[in-house]
Design a protein around this motif. Structure first.
Motif, PDB file in Angstrom:
ATOM      1  N   LYS A 246       0.874  -1.181   0.000  1.00 25.36           N
ATOM      2  CA  LYS A 246       0.000   0.000   0.000  1.00 25.36           C
ATOM      3  C   LYS A 246       0.903   1.220   0.000  1.00 25.36           C
ATOM      4  O   LYS A 246       1.822   1.315   0.805  1.00 25.36           O
ATOM      5  N   GLY A 247       0.659   2.138  -0.918  1.00 29.71           N
ATOM      6  CA  GLY A 247       1.489   3.330  -0.984  1.00 29.71           C
ATOM      7  C   GLY A 247       1.615   3.823  -2.401  1.00 29.71           C
ATOM      8  O   GLY A 247       0.752   3.571  -3.238  1.00 29.71           O
ATOM      9  N   TYR A 248       2.708   4.523  -2.686  1.00 28.76           N
ATOM     10  CA  TYR A 248       2.913   5.049  -4.025  1.00 28.76           C
ATOM     11  C   TYR A 248       4.349   4.844  -4.460  1.00 28.76           C
ATOM     12  O   TYR A 248       5.249   4.686  -3.639  1.00 28.76           O
ATOM     13  N   GLN A 249       4.531   4.847  -5.763  1.00 33.54           N
ATOM     14  CA  GLN A 249       5.860   4.748  -6.367  1.00 33.54           C
ATOM     15  C   GLN A 249       5.890   5.702  -7.553  1.00 33.54           C
ATOM     16  O   GLN A 249       4.910   5.809  -8.283  1.00 33.54           O
ATOM     17  N   VAL A 250       7.005   6.392  -7.734  1.00 31.62           N
ATOM     18  CA  VAL A 250       7.147   7.380  -8.806  1.00 31.62           C
ATOM     19  C   VAL A 250       8.091   6.833  -9.876  1.00 31.62           C
ATOM     20  O   VAL A 250       9.149   6.287  -9.563  1.00 31.62           O
ATOM     21  N   PHE A 251       7.681   6.996 -11.132  1.00 26.33           N
ATOM     22  CA  PHE A 251       8.490   6.595 -12.278  1.00 26.33           C
ATOM     23  C   PHE A 251       8.650   7.793 -13.203  1.00 26.33           C
ATOM     24  O   PHE A 251       7.741   8.604 -13.332  1.00 26.33           O
ATOM     25  N   THR A 252       9.793   7.888 -13.857  1.00 26.41           N
ATOM     26  CA  THR A 252       9.998   8.907 -14.884  1.00 26.41           C
ATOM     27  C   THR A 252       9.636   8.283 -16.222  1.00 26.41           C
ATOM     28  O   THR A 252      10.100   7.193 -16.548  1.00 26.41           O
ATOM     29  N   ILE A 253       8.784   8.986 -16.967  1.00 27.96           N
ATOM     30  CA  ILE A 253       8.354   8.484 -18.270  1.00 27.96           C
ATOM     31  C   ILE A 253       8.800   9.458 -19.351  1.00 27.96           C
ATOM     32  O   ILE A 253       9.736  10.216 -19.135  1.00 27.96           O
ATOM     33  N   LEU A 254       8.139   9.498 -20.447  1.00 32.42           N
ATOM     34  CA  LEU A 254       8.521  10.309 -21.599  1.00 32.42           C
ATOM     35  C   LEU A 254       8.734  11.773 -21.268  1.00 32.42           C
ATOM     36  O   LEU A 254       7.972  12.368 -20.507  1.00 32.42           O
ATOM     37  N   GLU A 255       9.764  12.347 -21.858  1.00 32.46           N
ATOM     38  CA  GLU A 255      10.056  13.775 -21.772  1.00 32.46           C
ATOM     39  C   GLU A 255      10.150  14.286 -20.341  1.00 32.46           C
ATOM     40  O   GLU A 255       9.778  15.416 -20.047  1.00 32.46           O
ATOM     41  N   GLY A 256      10.599  13.459 -19.412  1.00 34.66           N
ATOM     42  CA  GLY A 256      10.782  13.876 -18.031  1.00 34.66           C
ATOM     43  C   GLY A 256       9.524  13.932 -17.199  1.00 34.66           C
ATOM     44  O   GLY A 256       9.565  14.304 -16.036  1.00 34.66           O
ATOM     45  N   ARG A 257       8.399  13.592 -17.794  1.00 37.94           N
ATOM     46  CA  ARG A 257       7.155  13.572 -17.019  1.00 37.94           C
ATOM     47  C   ARG A 257       7.213  12.427 -16.009  1.00 37.94           C
ATOM     48  O   ARG A 257       8.015  11.509 -16.122  1.00 37.94           O
ATOM     49  N   LYS A 258       6.341  12.497 -15.024  1.00 38.22           N
ATOM     50  CA  LYS A 258       6.325  11.503 -13.954  1.00 38.22           C
ATOM     51  C   LYS A 258       5.034  10.702 -13.980  1.00 38.22           C
ATOM     52  O   LYS A 258       3.983  11.211 -14.376  1.00 38.22           O
ATOM     53  N   MET A 259       5.118   9.463 -13.538  1.00 39.55           N
ATOM     54  CA  MET A 259       3.950   8.608 -13.373  1.00 39.55           C
ATOM     55  C   MET A 259       3.970   8.131 -11.921  1.00 39.55           C
ATOM     56  O   MET A 259       4.959   7.565 -11.461  1.00 39.55           O
ATOM     57  N   VAL A 260       2.899   8.428 -11.203  1.00 36.30           N
ATOM     58  CA  VAL A 260       2.764   8.015  -9.812  1.00 36.30           C
ATOM     59  C   VAL A 260       1.747   6.884  -9.781  1.00 36.30           C
ATOM     60  O   VAL A 260       0.610   7.051 -10.241  1.00 36.30           O
ATOM     61  N   ILE A 261       2.161   5.739  -9.268  1.00 36.96           N
ATOM     62  CA  ILE A 261       1.242   4.614  -9.125  1.00 36.96           C
ATOM     63  C   ILE A 261       0.901   4.503  -7.647  1.00 36.96           C
ATOM     64  O   ILE A 261       1.784   4.313  -6.809  1.00 36.96           O
ATOM     65  N   VAL A 262      -0.383   4.644  -7.343  1.00 37.72           N
ATOM     66  CA  VAL A 262      -0.868   4.574  -5.965  1.00 37.72           C
ATOM     67  C   VAL A 262      -1.639   3.270  -5.819  1.00 37.72           C
ATOM     68  O   VAL A 262      -2.529   2.975  -6.609  1.00 37.72           O
ATOM     69  N   SER A 263      -1.291   2.492  -4.787  1.00 39.75           N
ATOM     70  CA  SER A 263      -1.980   1.219  -4.549  1.00 39.75           C
ATOM     71  C   SER A 263      -2.610   1.217  -3.164  1.00 39.75           C
ATOM     72  O   SER A 263      -2.108   1.831  -2.230  1.00 39.75           O
ATOM     73  N   LEU A 264      -3.742   0.497  -3.063  1.00 42.48           N
ATOM     74  CA  LEU A 264      -4.503   0.469  -1.807  1.00 42.48           C
ATOM     75  C   LEU A 264      -4.184  -0.727  -0.927  1.00 42.48           C
ATOM     76  O   LEU A 264      -4.492  -0.726   0.251  1.00 42.48           O
ATOM     77  N   GLY A 265      -3.622  -1.778  -1.475  1.00 42.57           N
ATOM     78  CA  GLY A 265      -3.383  -2.995  -0.705  1.00 42.57           C
ATOM     79  C   GLY A 265      -4.602  -3.894  -0.726  1.00 42.57           C
ATOM     80  O   GLY A 265      -5.724  -3.459  -1.004  1.00 42.57           O
ATOM     81  N   SER A 266      -4.398  -5.174  -0.440  1.00 41.53           N
ATOM     82  CA  SER A 266      -5.475  -6.162  -0.549  1.00 41.53           C
ATOM     83  C   SER A 266      -6.595  -5.945   0.461  1.00 41.53           C
ATOM     84  O   SER A 266      -7.719  -6.391   0.240  1.00 41.53           O
ATOM     85  N   SER A 267      -6.311  -5.242   1.556  1.00 47.17           N
ATOM     86  CA  SER A 267      -7.362  -5.019   2.555  1.00 47.17           C
ATOM     87  C   SER A 267      -8.477  -4.134   2.004  1.00 47.17           C
ATOM     88  O   SER A 267      -9.561  -4.074   2.568  1.00 47.17           O
ATOM     89  N   GLU A 268      -8.201  -3.448   0.894  1.00 55.77           N
ATOM     90  CA  GLU A 268      -9.203  -2.573   0.292  1.00 55.77           C
ATOM     91  C   GLU A 268      -9.493  -2.994  -1.152  1.00 55.77           C
ATOM     92  O   GLU A 268      -9.757  -2.157  -2.007  1.00 55.77           O
ATOM     93  N   LYS A 269      -9.479  -4.311  -1.399  1.00 54.84           N
ATOM     94  CA  LYS A 269      -9.637  -4.780  -2.777  1.00 54.84           C
ATOM     95  C   LYS A 269     -11.050  -4.599  -3.326  1.00 54.84           C
ATOM     96  O   LYS A 269     -11.263  -4.754  -4.512  1.00 54.84           O
TER      97      LYS A 269
END
Length: 137
Positions: free
Chosen positions: A51-74
């Protein structure tokens, strides 16, 4: 007559500046972002307690933030509520909503940002903050 064209031009500039500086990437298009995004999404489904977030750098320096809730909130789905920028921080606010039964063990969302200014804060609408995951890219 020229005065109207000037005002039209000014209004168009203002509207162009009002475009959101974030977007949500559809999960079926995840492969278009980068292979790292797809690997992390698969990681979330095999490590459904993350559960949390992770940041990735994608095209042209933009960012992608992936936020996950964990299985307790599936039984939930996650949506972007707001993104605010200041020189000191970028605040991404998400909201949980009851979701249809999905085939995800760990619900997540892909939030694209044109930039991240200062510290990144990811929180829900009640102000509870998500922590950055310890995923090693």
């Amino acid at each position: 007559m020229h005065f109207r064209w000037v005002w039209l031009f000014v209004i168009m500039l203002l509207l162009a500046g009002c475009q959101p500086s974030y977007w949500v990437l559809e999960k079926d298009r995840i492969g278009e972002g980068s292979s790292e995004l797809e690997l992390y999404a698969n990681y979330l489904q095999t490590h459904d307690d993350v559960k949390g977030y992770q940041v990735f750098t994608i095209l042209e320096g933009r960012k992608m933030v992936i936020v996950s809730l964990g299985s307790s909130e599936k039984e939930e789905k996650i949506e972007v509520s707001d993104v605010k920028y200041s020189p000191k921080e970028t605040i991404v606010t998400v909201k949980r909503k009851p979701g249809p039964k999905a085939n995800e063990k760990n619900p997540y969302i892909l939030i694209g940002l044109d930039k991240i200014d200062g510290d990144l804060i990811v929180q829900d609408e009640t102000g509870d903050r998500f922590e950055e995951t310890d995923y090693q890219q």
